[in-house]
Design a protein around this motif. Structure first.
Motif, PDB file in Angstrom:
ATOM      1  N   GLU A  25       0.807  -1.213   0.000  1.00  0.00           N
ATOM      2  CA  GLU A  25       0.000   0.000   0.000  1.00  0.00           C
ATOM      3  C   GLU A  25       0.847   1.274   0.000  1.00  0.00           C
ATOM      4  O   GLU A  25       0.347   2.332  -0.336  1.00  0.00           O
ATOM      5  N   THR A  26       2.113   1.154   0.387  1.00  0.00           N
ATOM      6  CA  THR A  26       3.022   2.295   0.383  1.00  0.00           C
ATOM      7  C   THR A  26       4.338   1.872  -0.244  1.00  0.00           C
ATOM      8  O   THR A  26       4.724   0.703  -0.188  1.00  0.00           O
ATOM      9  N   ALA A  55      -5.459  -2.460  -7.377  1.00  0.00           N
ATOM     10  CA  ALA A  55      -5.206  -1.024  -7.573  1.00  0.00           C
ATOM     11  C   ALA A  55      -6.388  -0.199  -7.073  1.00  0.00           C
ATOM     12  O   ALA A  55      -6.199   0.843  -6.431  1.00  0.00           O
ATOM     13  N   GLU A  56      -7.609  -0.666  -7.336  1.00  0.00           N
ATOM     14  CA  GLU A  56      -8.794   0.041  -6.862  1.00  0.00           C
ATOM     15  C   GLU A  56      -8.874   0.073  -5.341  1.00  0.00           C
ATOM     16  O   GLU A  56      -9.466   0.988  -4.769  1.00  0.00           O
ATOM     17  N   GLU A  57      -8.281  -0.930  -4.687  1.00  0.00           N
ATOM     18  CA  GLU A  57      -8.284  -0.990  -3.220  1.00  0.00           C
ATOM     19  C   GLU A  57      -7.113  -0.229  -2.602  1.00  0.00           C
ATOM     20  O   GLU A  57      -6.914  -0.282  -1.395  1.00  0.00           O
ATOM     21  N   GLY A  58      -6.317   0.435  -3.422  1.00  0.00           N
ATOM     22  CA  GLY A  58      -5.243   1.275  -2.902  1.00  0.00           C
ATOM     23  C   GLY A  58      -3.868   0.644  -2.886  1.00  0.00           C
ATOM     24  O   GLY A  58      -2.918   1.243  -2.384  1.00  0.00           O
ATOM     25  N   PHE A  59      -3.713  -0.524  -3.452  1.00  0.00           N
ATOM     26  CA  PHE A  59      -2.394  -1.143  -3.518  1.00  0.00           C
ATOM     27  C   PHE A  59      -1.635  -0.535  -4.689  1.00  0.00           C
ATOM     28  O   PHE A  59      -2.154  -0.422  -5.795  1.00  0.00           O
ATOM     29  N   ILE A  60      -0.378  -0.128  -4.442  1.00  0.00           N
ATOM     30  CA  ILE A  60       0.413   0.485  -5.501  1.00  0.00           C
ATOM     31  C   ILE A  60       1.292  -0.538  -6.210  1.00  0.00           C
ATOM     32  O   ILE A  60       1.802  -0.260  -7.295  1.00  0.00           O
TER      33      ILE A  60
END
Length: 97
Positions: A25-26, A55-60
């Motif tokens: 996520e970061t 990606a939609e859930e915030g994973f980069i």
């Protein structure tokens, strides 16, 4: 969306895939162990849809280690409800912390 299998396996049931990996996520952060379950016509589509959902859930970033097709319905949670969601067209993301 294609619902018939796009391969030569001649599998009679729905093609529900499970993808095992880690999501981040970061940048430089600690990875989160993940199982992603979804219905797809082939493994390439499954990987693409899994990455889009992450990606939609915030994973980069994501490291996907294994992919397989479920041949039996899981009986234990959280996989049982994730399987049901996959049958209904959802991409189920199971996080392990």
């Amino acid at each position: 969306m294609i619902t018939a299998p796009d391969n030569d396996n001649n599998f009679d049931g729905p093609m529900v895939f499970i993808i095992i990996g880690k999501g981040y996520e970061t940048d430089g952060g600690e990875g989160i162990d993940l199982h992603v379950m979804l219905k797809a016509p082939d493994d390439d589509t499954a990987v693409r849809e899994a990455l889009n959902a992450l990606a939609e859930e915030g994973f980069i970033e994501a490291d996907l280690d294994q992919i397989g097709m479920l041949t039996d319905v899981p009986e234990e949670e959280p996989h049982a409800s994730a399987y049901q969601g996959a049958l209904e067209g959802e991409v189920a993301i199971i996080r392990f912390r």
